[in-house]
Design a protein around this motif. Structure first.
Motif, mmCIF file in Angstrom:
data_model
loop_
_atom_site.group_PDB
_atom_site.id
_atom_site.type_symbol
_atom_site.label_atom_id
_atom_site.label_comp_id
_atom_site.label_asym_id
_atom_site.label_seq_id
_atom_site.Cartn_x
_atom_site.Cartn_y
_atom_site.Cartn_z
ATOM 1 N N ASP A 48 0.951 -1.299 -0.110
ATOM 2 C CA ASP A 48 -0.177 0.208 -0.270
ATOM 3 C C ASP A 48 1.001 0.869 0.232
ATOM 4 N N GLY A 49 2.143 0.958 -0.393
ATOM 5 C CA GLY A 49 3.329 2.019 -0.474
ATOM 6 C C GLY A 49 3.304 2.799 -1.205
ATOM 7 N N PRO A 50 4.186 4.105 -0.720
ATOM 8 C CA PRO A 50 3.801 5.401 -2.347
ATOM 9 C C PRO A 50 4.792 4.478 -3.724
ATOM 10 N N LEU A 51 5.881 4.030 -3.224
ATOM 11 C CA LEU A 51 6.369 2.854 -4.534
ATOM 12 C C LEU A 51 5.841 1.714 -4.797
ATOM 13 N N VAL A 52 4.818 1.370 -4.528
ATOM 14 C CA VAL A 52 3.748 0.725 -5.346
ATOM 15 C C VAL A 52 3.465 0.590 -6.074
ATOM 16 N N LYS A 53 2.606 2.622 -5.668
ATOM 17 C CA LYS A 53 1.621 2.638 -6.392
ATOM 18 C C LYS A 53 2.055 3.789 -7.030
ATOM 19 N N TRP A 54 3.105 3.585 -7.455
ATOM 20 C CA TRP A 54 3.989 4.595 -8.234
ATOM 21 C C TRP A 54 3.862 3.760 -9.881
ATOM 22 N N LEU A 55 4.754 2.464 -9.457
ATOM 23 C CA LEU A 55 5.275 1.718 -10.301
ATOM 24 C C LEU A 55 4.141 0.728 -10.498
ATOM 25 N N GLY A 56 2.853 0.735 -10.175
ATOM 26 C CA GLY A 56 1.371 0.128 -10.932
ATOM 27 C C GLY A 56 0.898 1.210 -11.989
ATOM 28 N N VAL A 57 0.661 2.152 -11.375
ATOM 29 C CA VAL A 57 0.115 3.411 -12.531
ATOM 30 C C VAL A 57 1.486 3.489 -13.213
ATOM 31 N N ASN A 58 2.769 3.710 -13.574
ATOM 32 C CA ASN A 58 3.513 4.004 -14.939
ATOM 33 C C ASN A 58 3.776 3.009 -14.944
ATOM 34 N N GLN A 59 4.317 1.442 -14.762
ATOM 35 C CA GLN A 59 5.081 0.354 -15.085
ATOM 36 C C GLN A 59 6.210 1.001 -15.645
ATOM 37 N N GLU A 60 6.784 1.701 -14.837
ATOM 38 C CA GLU A 60 8.073 2.156 -15.695
ATOM 39 C C GLU A 60 9.405 1.740 -14.422
ATOM 40 N N ALA A 61 10.793 2.411 -14.125
ATOM 41 C CA ALA A 61 11.548 1.513 -14.159
ATOM 42 C C ALA A 61 12.077 3.388 -13.218
ATOM 43 N N GLY B 89 14.408 6.097 -11.076
ATOM 44 C CA GLY B 89 15.484 5.788 -10.728
ATOM 45 C C GLY B 89 15.680 6.636 -9.759
ATOM 46 N N HIS B 90 16.774 6.557 -8.486
ATOM 47 C CA HIS B 90 17.147 7.147 -7.396
ATOM 48 C C HIS B 90 18.153 8.013 -7.049
ATOM 49 N N PRO B 91 18.716 9.506 -8.065
ATOM 50 C CA PRO B 91 17.545 10.154 -8.382
ATOM 51 C C PRO B 91 16.941 9.558 -10.154
ATOM 52 N N ASP B 92 15.978 11.084 -10.342
ATOM 53 C CA ASP B 92 15.763 10.263 -11.990
ATOM 54 C C ASP B 92 15.588 11.330 -12.149
ATOM 55 N N PRO B 93 15.839 11.563 -13.406
ATOM 56 C CA PRO B 93 16.254 12.584 -14.646
ATOM 57 C C PRO B 93 14.261 13.135 -14.192
ATOM 58 N N ARG B 94 13.112 12.477 -13.972
ATOM 59 C CA ARG B 94 11.962 13.420 -14.437
ATOM 60 C C ARG B 94 11.481 13.290 -13.224
ATOM 61 N N GLY B 95 12.865 12.967 -12.427
ATOM 62 C CA GLY B 95 12.103 13.841 -10.173
ATOM 63 C C GLY B 95 10.544 12.245 -9.798
ATOM 64 N N ALA B 96 11.138 11.588 -10.519
ATOM 65 C CA ALA B 96 10.060 10.585 -10.156
ATOM 66 C C ALA B 96 10.143 10.019 -9.153
ATOM 67 N N LEU C 162 18.314 1.967 -8.342
ATOM 68 C CA LEU C 162 17.292 1.896 -9.070
ATOM 69 C C LEU C 162 15.688 0.948 -9.318
ATOM 70 N N CYS C 163 14.773 1.400 -9.618
ATOM 71 C CA CYS C 163 14.055 0.245 -8.940
ATOM 72 C C CYS C 163 13.154 -0.290 -10.576
ATOM 73 N N LEU C 164 13.281 -1.318 -10.636
ATOM 74 C CA LEU C 164 12.622 -1.899 -11.674
ATOM 75 C C LEU C 164 11.336 -2.794 -11.517
ATOM 76 N N PRO C 165 10.449 -2.588 -11.605
ATOM 77 C CA PRO C 165 9.327 -2.825 -11.335
ATOM 78 C C PRO C 165 9.348 -4.436 -12.731
ATOM 79 N N LEU C 166 9.264 -5.928 -12.101
ATOM 80 C CA LEU C 166 9.051 -6.695 -13.033
ATOM 81 C C LEU C 166 7.362 -7.341 -12.962
ATOM 82 N N ILE C 167 7.327 -6.642 -14.510
ATOM 83 C CA ILE C 167 5.332 -6.848 -15.208
ATOM 84 C C ILE C 167 5.654 -7.894 -15.610
ATOM 85 N N SER C 168 4.533 -8.079 -15.444
ATOM 86 C CA SER C 168 3.731 -9.138 -16.441
ATOM 87 C C SER C 168 2.080 -9.360 -16.725
#
Ligand SMILES: Nc1ncnc2c1ncn2[C@@H]1O[C@H](COP(=O)(O)OP(=O)(O)O)[C@@H](O)[C@H]1O
Ligand SMILES: [Mg+2]
Length: 420
Positions: free
Chosen positions: A87-100, A102-109, A128-134
């Motif tokens: 239920d944390g913010p990172l999983v939410k962000w990964l779920g919506v964007n389904q993108e890598a 960065g920490h830091p991230d050039p887009r400010g993600a 770097l945080c990579l979602p492993l999505i299928s």
């Protein structure tokens, strides 16, 4: 959806058959099992991201969080404080964007990280945080560790995201394979129980008959006042029945002997030669000619020569016994290769024993591996089940093909080389 846009854009630019991605997919597909896959995902994603270490995080249903379960150049246990909550913010962000991310991230993600997530990432220098999505499911999260920030400009984020997606697909496939294996195992277990049941019934039958004879004979001896000579003859038949039980139990013990084979290097051609020599005299008596054909030599396997010879002898005797009016038995040995499921080739030695006998009706063929199944007056019905057991202990296969009026072909396949 946002990811569809970048994904389409990235695909359009790189084509869907990017060699680096293809290479990744191949290494993932070659992983033996899930632990191996986790390790190879961590390693390959660290390599493509250019990090110093990488973690594979798996969903932990009790903690309701993704936690490190494997690492490359890092011990996952040393990162036990990393828990990316469902239920944390990172999983939410990964779920919506389904993108890598960065920490830091050039887009400010990285601004979307929660305070706890940020603290843990800072502590372990996760860059770097990579979602492993299928199919829209987050099957895992890969974290890449580096002492300096990673270069994530341009297409890098899109490329790394695509790498994570390959890993996600591999996790999904491995999960399915795991389920399939589980299903197969439970099926095999059920089949074994069924065989045990049939065996118990067969044993009860085989032992009870002589027991009945023994009991009634003993009763007769006890109750009737016959002369000793007559009783001696009856006692003799009791002895024979006892021997019969002993023989049955002995054969059964042989059948269920623990899987121990004396492993030496064996030439299957030599084994076949010996078995044919043994069967020759028997065949000659029944008017059967034995023909030997061998195309290559030697055919090396690792196994127990005595056990393997007994298999071939069993099959040869069955063939001779099927042809009481004479005929021909052909013994052919060869080496074949066949593809494994992972695409590599397996070498197998083949021994084929074909006869020109009457063959078998489908209902007989279906039961030949059942213990005690026999159509012969003096048969034991244990030759084929015992042979099957030996062949399987060598990691091989025993097949019987037969048609009424067209003879029978028995095929023994044993992996060439060593037995694991
Ligand atoms: N080559 C063959 N041709 C015809 N029938 C066969 C052949 N091999 C096996 N069978 C059938 O399979 C049965 C079981 O064989 P097996 O397990 O060796 O026991 P047994 O030889 O003692 O009967 C035989 O009784 C016979 O009916
Ligand atoms: Mg037999």
């Amino acid at each position: 959806m946002i990811w569809t846009r970048w994904w389409e854009r990235w695909r359009w630019r790189h084509g869907s058959r990017d060699p680096a991605l293809h290479d990744l997919a191949t290494t993932f597909a070659l992983a033996e099992d899930f632990p191996a896959l986790r390790a190879v995902i961590a390693r390959r994603l660290r390599e493509v991201a250019g990090g110093e270490a990488a973690l594979f995080c798996e969903y932990h249903p009790v903690r309701r969080a993704y936690v490190p379960t494997a690492g490359d150049r890092i011990d996952p246990d040393s990162c036990a404080d990393i828990a990316i909550h469902l239920d944390g913010p990172l999983v939410k962000w990964l779920g919506v964007n389904q993108e890598a991310m960065g920490h830091p991230d050039p887009r400010g993600a990285h601004d979307f990280l929660g305070p706890e997530e940020r603290a843990a990432f800072d502590a372990h220098r996760v860059r770097l945080c990579l979602p492993l999505i299928s199919v829209n499911r987050l099957l895992g999260i890969a974290l890449v560790v580096s002492s300096t920030p990673l270069a994530l400009r341009g297409d890098r984020i899109a490329f790394l995201t695509a790498c994570g997606r390959q890993a996600g697909l591999a996790c999904e496939a491995a999960g399915r394979r795991g389920q399939e294996l589980h299903r197969l195992r439970s099926e095999q277990h059920a089949a074994r129980l069924a065989i045990a049941g049939r065996l118990a019934a067969a044993v009860a039958h085989e032992v009870r008959n002589p027991l009945t004879v023994i009991r009634s004979t003993m009763q007769l001896i006890l109750e009737v006042d016959w002369p000793w000579e007559q009783k001696r003859a009856l006692l003799q038949s009791v002895m024979e029945e006892v021997d019969r039980i002993d023989g049955t139990v002995g054969r059964l013990l042989h059948l269920s002997r623990p899987a121990e084979i004396e492993c030496v290097e064996v030439d299957m051609n030599a084994v076949a030669e010996e078995a044919v020599a043994f069967a020759q005299a028997y065949g000659a008596g029944a008017g059967v000619t034995l023909v030997r054909k061998s195309t290559r030599r030697p055919l090396r396997v690792t196994g127990d020569p005595r056990e393997l010879r007994s298999v071939l002898l069993n099959l040869l005797l069955n063939a001779c016994q099927a042809m009481d009016a004479g005929g021909v038995v052909t013994v052919r040995t060869d080496l074949v290769t066949r593809p494994r499921s992972d695409g590599t080739l397996q070498a197998l030695t083949v021994v084929e024993i074909g006869d020109t006998g009457p063959g078998m009706a489908p209902d007989v063929l279906a039961r030949v591996f059942d213990p005690f199944f026999t159509t012969k007056a003096t048969g034991t019905g244990l030759g084929l089940p015992a042979s099957l057991e030996i062949v399987q202990r060598h990691g091989g296969e025993l097949r019987l093909a037969s048609e009424p009026g067209r003879g029978t072909l028995a095929t023994v396949l044993i992996p060439a080389g060593s037995v694991d």
